[in-house]
Enzyme design. Structure first.
Site, PDB file in Angstrom:
ATOM      1  N   ARG A  83       0.850  -1.192   0.000  1.00  0.00           N
ATOM      2  CA  ARG A  83       0.000   0.000   0.000  1.00  0.00           C
ATOM      3  C   ARG A  83       0.888   1.244   0.000  1.00  0.00           C
ATOM      4  NH1 ARG A  83      -3.003   3.088   4.665  1.00  0.00           N
ATOM      5  NH2 ARG A  83      -4.051   4.582   3.319  1.00  0.00           N
ATOM      6  N   HIS A 130      -3.039  10.903   0.544  1.00  0.00           N
ATOM      7  CA  HIS A 130      -2.551  10.722   1.912  1.00  0.00           C
ATOM      8  C   HIS A 130      -1.979  12.072   2.380  1.00  0.00           C
ATOM      9  CE1 HIS A 130      -1.275   7.397   4.912  1.00  0.00           C
ATOM     10  NE2 HIS A 130      -0.962   8.543   5.487  1.00  0.00           N
ATOM     11  N   GLU A 175      -7.770   8.596   5.990  1.00  0.00           N
ATOM     12  CA  GLU A 175      -8.123   9.270   7.241  1.00  0.00           C
ATOM     13  C   GLU A 175      -8.596  10.715   7.066  1.00  0.00           C
ATOM     14  OE1 GLU A 175      -4.761   8.915   9.868  1.00  0.00           O
ATOM     15  OE2 GLU A 175      -4.944   6.737  10.003  1.00  0.00           O
ATOM     16  N   ASN A 314      -7.815   1.929   9.512  1.00  0.00           N
ATOM     17  CA  ASN A 314      -6.540   2.109  10.208  1.00  0.00           C
ATOM     18  C   ASN A 314      -6.829   2.050  11.697  1.00  0.00           C
ATOM     19  OD1 ASN A 314      -5.493   2.558   7.694  1.00  0.00           O
ATOM     20  ND2 ASN A 314      -4.923   4.699   8.047  1.00  0.00           N
ATOM     21  N   TYR A 316      -5.030   1.436  15.593  1.00  0.00           N
ATOM     22  CA  TYR A 316      -3.802   1.320  16.383  1.00  0.00           C
ATOM     23  C   TYR A 316      -4.047   1.063  17.861  1.00  0.00           C
ATOM     24  CZ  TYR A 316      -1.201   3.305  12.417  1.00  0.00           C
ATOM     25  OH  TYR A 316      -0.632   3.521  11.193  1.00  0.00           O
ATOM     26  N   GLU A 382      -3.930  -0.102   7.968  1.00  0.00           N
ATOM     27  CA  GLU A 382      -2.779   0.273   8.814  1.00  0.00           C
ATOM     28  C   GLU A 382      -2.991  -0.271  10.207  1.00  0.00           C
ATOM     29  OE1 GLU A 382      -1.771   4.431   9.153  1.00  0.00           O
ATOM     30  OE2 GLU A 382      -1.981   4.738   6.994  1.00  0.00           O
TER      31      GLU A 382
HETATM   32  C1  GBH Z   1      -1.751   7.053  10.697  1.00  0.00           C
HETATM   33  O1  GBH Z   1      -2.663   7.832  11.414  1.00  0.00           O
HETATM   34  C2  GBH Z   1      -1.352   7.738   9.415  1.00  0.00           C
HETATM   35  O2  GBH Z   1      -2.189   7.318   8.353  1.00  0.00           O
HETATM   36  C3  GBH Z   1       0.084   7.490   9.035  1.00  0.00           C
HETATM   37  O3  GBH Z   1       0.452   8.333   7.995  1.00  0.00           O
HETATM   38  C4  GBH Z   1       0.956   7.669  10.248  1.00  0.00           C
HETATM   39  O4  GBH Z   1       2.320   7.585   9.963  1.00  0.00           O
HETATM   40  C5  GBH Z   1       0.564   6.597  11.243  1.00  0.00           C
HETATM   41  O5  GBH Z   1      -0.772   6.759  11.595  1.00  0.00           O
HETATM   42  C6  GBH Z   1       1.349   6.657  12.545  1.00  0.00           C
HETATM   43  O6  GBH Z   1       1.087   7.842  13.232  1.00  0.00           O
HETATM   44  O7  GBH Z   1      -0.412  13.615  18.376  1.00  0.00           O
HETATM   45  O8  GBH Z   1      -1.903  13.265  20.225  1.00  0.00           O
HETATM   46  O9  GBH Z   1      -2.507  14.836  18.486  1.00  0.00           O
HETATM   47  C7  GBH Z   1      -3.120   7.263  12.634  1.00  0.00           C
HETATM   48  C8  GBH Z   1      -4.143   8.142  13.319  1.00  0.00           C
HETATM   49  C9  GBH Z   1      -4.441  10.357  14.076  1.00  0.00           C
HETATM   50  C10 GBH Z   1      -2.940   8.934  15.213  1.00  0.00           C
HETATM   51  C11 GBH Z   1      -3.769  11.586  14.688  1.00  0.00           C
HETATM   52  C12 GBH Z   1      -2.268  10.127  15.833  1.00  0.00           C
HETATM   53  C13 GBH Z   1      -2.525  12.413  16.538  1.00  0.00           C
HETATM   54  C14 GBH Z   1      -2.628  12.301  18.019  1.00  0.00           C
HETATM   55  N1  GBH Z   1      -3.491   9.284  13.927  1.00  0.00           N
HETATM   56  N2  GBH Z   1      -3.201  11.225  15.966  1.00  0.00           N
HETATM   57  S1  GBH Z   1      -1.798  13.602  18.823  1.00  0.00           S
END
Ligand code: GBH
Length: 490
Positions: A83, A130, A175, A314, A316, A382
């Protein structure tokens, strides 16, 4: 839940999609080479004080010059798919898409990458957006200006035309919630503070743009190319902080605002009721005559409904969610929800504060999606975990082995025990890369990249072997034929 902490042996379906992911601005570098135009992330990263240590993506992993190296890494992981995303201003430097405006050299990079993948028997899964909007569009409002949706559909059209004979999986947006946060005060490009209305206008236009692109594919390309077009949404699982009705409703609101914001218009039609009600009531109480959440007319509702051949997810981490009466002012997407979210202190930490592993959360979210949206096909696009550059072990990343083993096993439970139509799993990321506002501080890679070396050498971390093992076995072999990964499940 008796299954929660138990290992499930079994396999994914035979055609399961195994992938790793990257994004153009995070890996390509070559930010102004061969006629590429600037994106909002070039502009943002070049501003003083935006990014950790003023890092930027000018060179990143230099993937623009390293197709062979990247494909070799993918081969070593046994993945079926890769991807990656296309940089819009690399192929249309001025933004406006037409065959006449196409930057041949920029498009050639994606042609070469796609061909190299196919030669290696790896299928491309391509994200059109993206986060790296051509800067020219930002100068006239970016995603707050609805004409960008029209340009996006033209851009998508030309990408389908150029690459669609070989690319069968397309993701319109990565996202949209995070794209909008860049207009609402988060540390993301374009770095605006249009919090209470900007975020809703942005996503309103992105939903229109997504639907237009899907219809272009459906009308012009599906018959001959036979691919699929979906969208990727990010969402944490929401765990009610107590059994109270107020907290259970709050957790539901977190999912409706977090995922339903986009998934409801696409899979059901229009924004979720609770979101419309919540934002309207808040807006009135604030003295406005209409809701800050824009309204779709009947025609728009019908044009957007049904425009995803699959849902990209996505995922996490998870959050505990409680009801919380937010202050009326200032208004924001966050205060509109009347919730409080946090991480349970027992969940392990990692190199970024927003992420704590809660493997069973992914199964709960997949089940919720199945019930809420009528059993759509879901690709996990993701999932992953980070260490901090200067503190954590670099190559012996045991915790990443545990993360992938446990999360993928929970996805297996969703498939086998809950009958969720999950089609694939994608690790974020193939290699360490430019982690947005964190620059090169946070490392999500299965491969270590040395950003101090101009050659940007890539070295597999220990987790790369475990991930490759899970992929090779298409899951978790039975106890008699233990795979290497099984020892990371207790
Ligand atoms: C993904 O977003 C992205 O698609 C990718 O590009 C990125 O590298 C990967 O995650 C890892 O971060 O800093 O406390 O304000 C995941 C969703 C949304 C998680 C925004 C982090 C910011 C939190 N992200 N969030 S904060």
């Amino acid at each position: 839940d008796p299954e929660r902490d138990r290992l499930l042996y079994g396999h994914f379906p035979p055609n399961f999609t195994w992938a790793t992911a990257t994004a153009a601005y995070q890996v390509e570098g070559a930010w102004d080479e061969d006629g590429k135009g600037p994106s909002i992330w070039d502009t943002y990263s070049h501003q003083d004080g935006r990014i950790y240590n003023n890092h930027n993506g000018d060179v990143a992993c230099d993937s623009y010059h390293k197709i062979n190296e990247d494909v070799e890494m993918l081969k070593s992981l046994n993945v079926t798919h890769y991807r990656f995303s296309i940089s819009w201003p690399r192929v249309f430097p001025e933004g406006v898409p037409s065959m006449k405006n196409m930057n041949e050299k920029g498009m050639q990079y994606y042609q070469d990458l796609v061909n190299a993948l196919i030669a290696a028997n790896i299928e491309p899964m391509v994200t059109l957006y993206h986060w790296d909007l051509p800067q020219t569009f930002q100068d006239t409002g970016g995603w707050e200006n609805d004409i960008v949706a029209v340009y996006f559909a033209q851009y998508a059209d030309l990408c389908f035309k150029q690459l669609g004979d070989r690319v069968k999986l397309w993701i319109t947006f990565n996202e949209p919630k995070v794209v909008a946060s860049g207009y609402g005060g988060a540390r993301k490009a374009p770095g605006l503070g249009h919090q209470s209305t900007g975020v809703y206008r942005v996503t309103h236009n992105i939903l229109k743009a997504h639907a237009k692109a899907w219809h272009v594919y459906d009308d012009k390309y599906r018959k001959n190319q036979g691919g699929q077009v979906g969208i990727t949404l990010n969402c944490d699982w929401a765990i009610p902080a107590s059994e109270s009705e107020a907290d259970r409703d709050a957790a539901d609101r977190a999912l409706q605002f977090g995922l339903g914001w986009f998934a409801h218009p696409i899979f059901v039609g229009d924004y979720p009721d609770v979101m419309k009600k919540q934002v309207l009531e808040k807006s009135r109480a604030q003295g406005l005559t209409s809701s800050r959440l824009p309204i779709f007319n009947e025609d728009e509702i019908n044009t957007i409904r049904g425009t995803a051949d699959f849902l990209g997810l996505n995922h996490y981490t998870s959050q505990m969610i409680a009801h919380h009466n937010s202050e009326l002012m200032p208004s924001s997407y966050s205060s509109d929800q009347d919730i409080l979210g946090w991480h349970d202190e027992n969940w392990p930490k990692c190199g970024v504060s927003w992420l704590r592993p809660v493997p069973w959360g992914i199964r709960q979210l997949l089940k919720w999606i199945k019930e809420e949206y009528g059993d759509p096909a879901v690709f996990i696009t993701e999932s992953g975990i980070a260490e901090k550059s200067d503190v954590e072990p670099m190559l012996n990343d045991t915790w990443r082995m545990q993360y992938y083993t446990a999360y993928i096993n929970e996805v297996l439970k969703a498939y086998i025990l809950d009958d969720v139509d999950v089609r694939g799993y994608t690790a974020w990321s193939l290699m360490d890369n430019f982690e947005w506002a964190d620059g090169y501080l946070s490392r999500f890679g299965l491969h270590y990249v040395d950003f101090n070396d101009p050659a940007r050498p890539r070295t597999p971390k220990a987790s790369a072997e475990i991930f490759a093992d899970i992929v090779r076995n298409n899951g978790f072999p039975n106890p008699q034929i233990l795979s290497k990964s099984s020892k990371y499940l207790s």
